[in-house]
Design a protein around this motif. Structure first.
Motif, short mmCIF file in Angstrom:
data_model
loop_
_atom_site.label_atom_id
_atom_site.label_comp_id
_atom_site.label_asym_id
_atom_site.label_seq_id
_atom_site.Cartn_x
_atom_site.Cartn_y
_atom_site.Cartn_z
N UNK A 1 60.77 -34.65 -39.52
CA UNK A 1 60.19 -34.52 -40.77
C UNK A 1 60.36 -33.21 -41.64
N UNK A 2 60.10 -32.24 -40.98
CA UNK A 2 60.16 -30.80 -41.52
C UNK A 2 61.66 -30.36 -42.41
N UNK A 3 62.72 -30.63 -41.52
CA UNK A 3 63.89 -30.45 -42.33
C UNK A 3 64.10 -31.24 -43.63
N UNK A 4 63.58 -32.41 -43.64
CA UNK A 4 63.64 -33.58 -44.82
C UNK A 4 62.77 -32.93 -45.77
N UNK A 5 61.58 -32.02 -45.44
CA UNK A 5 60.86 -31.72 -46.45
C UNK A 5 61.28 -30.51 -47.03
N UNK A 6 62.10 -29.63 -46.09
CA UNK A 6 62.74 -28.44 -46.64
C UNK A 6 63.93 -28.73 -47.57
N UNK A 7 64.42 -29.89 -47.37
CA UNK A 7 65.45 -30.58 -48.27
C UNK A 7 64.78 -31.06 -49.25
N UNK A 8 63.81 -31.03 -49.68
CA UNK A 8 63.02 -31.71 -50.90
C UNK A 8 63.29 -33.15 -50.94
N UNK A 9 62.90 -33.84 -49.85
CA UNK A 9 62.83 -35.39 -49.71
C UNK A 9 61.56 -35.79 -50.71
N UNK A 10 61.56 -36.92 -51.22
CA UNK A 10 60.49 -37.43 -52.05
C UNK A 10 59.26 -37.53 -51.07
N UNK A 11 58.09 -36.93 -51.74
CA UNK A 11 56.65 -36.90 -50.85
C UNK A 11 56.59 -38.31 -50.26
N UNK A 12 56.93 -39.63 -50.86
CA UNK A 12 56.32 -40.71 -50.19
C UNK A 12 57.31 -41.06 -49.13
N UNK A 13 58.43 -40.58 -49.27
CA UNK A 13 59.54 -40.48 -47.86
C UNK A 13 58.92 -39.96 -46.76
N UNK A 14 58.48 -38.47 -47.13
CA UNK A 14 57.83 -37.61 -46.13
C UNK A 14 56.51 -38.20 -45.54
N UNK A 15 55.88 -38.86 -46.09
CA UNK A 15 54.46 -39.12 -45.90
C UNK A 15 54.67 -40.58 -45.37
N UNK A 16 55.19 -41.13 -45.59
CA UNK A 16 55.38 -42.79 -45.22
C UNK A 16 56.70 -43.23 -44.62
N UNK A 17 57.58 -43.37 -45.06
CA UNK A 17 59.02 -43.84 -44.66
C UNK A 17 59.32 -43.14 -43.29
N UNK A 18 59.44 -41.97 -43.49
CA UNK A 18 60.06 -41.32 -42.40
C UNK A 18 59.26 -41.36 -41.13
N UNK A 19 57.90 -40.73 -41.25
CA UNK A 19 56.88 -40.83 -40.04
C UNK A 19 56.81 -42.35 -39.38
N UNK A 20 56.43 -43.38 -40.22
CA UNK A 20 56.36 -44.60 -39.78
C UNK A 20 57.42 -45.18 -39.01
N UNK A 21 58.49 -45.17 -39.70
CA UNK A 21 59.79 -45.88 -39.13
C UNK A 21 60.20 -45.17 -37.76
N UNK A 22 60.11 -43.94 -37.78
CA UNK A 22 60.56 -43.02 -36.67
C UNK A 22 59.48 -43.38 -35.65
N UNK A 23 58.13 -42.95 -35.77
CA UNK A 23 57.38 -43.67 -34.79
C UNK A 23 57.37 -44.75 -34.18
N UNK A 24 57.73 -45.91 -34.97
CA UNK A 24 58.12 -47.15 -34.31
C UNK A 24 59.37 -47.03 -33.41
#
Ligand code: ADP
Ligand code: ADP
Lengths: 152, 110, 152, 110
Positions: free
Chosen positions: C34-57
């Motif tokens: 998630x962190x490099x996505x944050x550094x690359x300014x991905x959308x906050x919802x992608x950082x808080x929902x899409x990326x962590x949940x899909x990756x956890x699954x």
């Protein structure tokens, strides 16, 4: 952040970042490398001083000294982090240079009021090891400056 | 990353927020030189909100200090955290600067 | 954090993390990606929902469904992030499985009160693309589940 | 990551701090079941301090809700941020739970 890790867990992170020869990218690359070290519970002083300062120096030398800020030339930063150590390679597209010929004792009274020339000195002071190799790609091949730090 | 300049009595106080590195040291240098040219002579740089400083940031501090002294002025430093202290000690720059533990003490020292 | 980036800058991050088959590692690996996505300014919802949940699954399926929490078996997570998109590969050491055969409509009234079976459904809902390949190493080769998300 | 349990009048309130995921959902389940076995019947889970929830976290909420209903009790939820709301909508679990915007409203709803 999750709880600190014992030093024997099987977590290993590799990271590669490629940037144009522009100093504006340095802070971001430093943060990208620092973050996995933080997740792997490196010592706070290593996270706040050794890693960011030594890495900034290596990247700014690659951008300014090797690539001369040529926007066509790239800097490649590769890091391997585990619970034992951090190894970072900073690769430029410049001419070969000799580490030992260029390092200056920044604390020498002759040097202390100089504006420049503290970069390699700080890298050596803040890392366990600093090495230079020829890169195995590119013509000219470019330098790889390798920084190694044991996790404390 | 930003530099905030305030006047405290006769002293120009600069707060360094974030890093002081090759990408922004020129901005700090210019801001201080502008004040020097405006006639200011007493300068305090406060590092309470600073992250890390690289060799080019240290270099700017050294060259500003020299420039200010040449004009009969002085540059002092305050609020170095442990890691910044280590950095100044490694480079022996702690012998070149007068460094105070707090802003108030630095202000009183002029 | 540094200022947001325009989408055309030359910053590209690759990351590889290897972990034992233990769910205790999932949160940390998610944070590392998630962190490099944050550094690359991905959308906050992608950082808080899409990326962590899909990756956890994807990681928990690799640990629980493929590797059966066998401590000898590893999960390898590789991510490529740039200002256009994130591609993450989650590699396990399990038997091949079919994505489409196993995905269930979690919103179907028959399924809604089930405790399990929402993982692949959420991956599909939260990512632009979810694919499965045979890994090209190992015997059995293991699965690579690839998640792709365009930066918003 | 931690779960804090408080009693507000007749209602057992659980705060979920951090993630609710496969690595810790069993802990939440056990804590709530302990209270249920102790005779409690009204449960509120407050997500004000929650990061993300994975499918196994959602699964635990579904199964707890069923268990509590079987005992004549009820499980309600409060303080879902926009991303958690999206998650509940995607899975239609927003139709299975009574969800309040604030803790006070949730407490008053029982
Ligand atoms: N990556 C590099 N490529 C070419 N020359 C380099 C490189 N890194 C360092 N050097 C040489 O070493 C010298 C000393 O470097 P350093 O100690 O970092 O101080 P500074 O960069 O301030 O001169 C540089 O001026 C340059 O000549
Ligand atoms: N990496 C994997 N290896 C083997 N089987 C898998 C894998 N991922 C998913 N599956 C299969 O797909 C099914 C559905 O997965 P999912 O939707 O995540 O729900 P759940 O894991 O809760 O059953 C799993 O039960 C398993 O049979």
């Amino acid at each position: 952040m999750a709880a600190p890790l014992p030093s024997d867990v099987g977590l290993r992170v590799s990271l590669a970042v490629e940037i144009p020869s522009d100093v504006a990218y340095i802070e971001r690359v430093v943060e990208l490398v620092r973050h996995p070290c933080e997740e792997l519970a490196y010592d706070p002083h290593q996270l706040a001083l050794n890693v960011p300062v030594a890495l900034s120096e290596a990247i700014s030398n690659a951008i300014l000294r090797a690539n001369n800020e040529d926007p066509q030339k790239r800097v490649l930063v590769r890091a391997e982090v585990d619970t034992r150590r951090l190894v970072v390679d900073v690769q430029d597209e410049g001419e070969p240079f000799d580490l030992d010929d260029n390092i200056r004792d920044a604390t020498d009274p002759e040097n202390i009021e100089r504006e420049d020339g503290r970069g390699l000195f700080l890298m050596r002071a803040l890392m366990d090891r600093v090495e230079r190799f020829d890169a195995n790609t590119g013509a000219p091949p470019g330098n790889v400056v390798r920084l190694t730090l044991s996790r404390a | 990353m930003s530099f905030t300049i305030k006047k405290e009595g006769e002293i120009v106080v600069v707060d360094v927020e974030g890093q002081l590195i090759v990408g922004n040291r020129q901005e700090l240098k210019q801001k201080v030189i502008d004040e020097l040219e405006r006639g200011e002579r007493k300068f305090l740089i406060d590092f309470a909100q600073t992250g890390y400083i690289d060799s080019s940031g240290l270099g700017v501090l050294v060259s500003l200090s020299k420039k200010i002294r040449e004009q009969g002025g002085e540059l002092r430093l305050a609020n170095l955290n442990d890691d910044l202290k280590t950095l100044f000690e490694l480079t022996k720059l702690d012998t070149l600067f007068q460094i105070s533990d707090t802003r108030d003490r630095a202000l009183a020292s002029f």
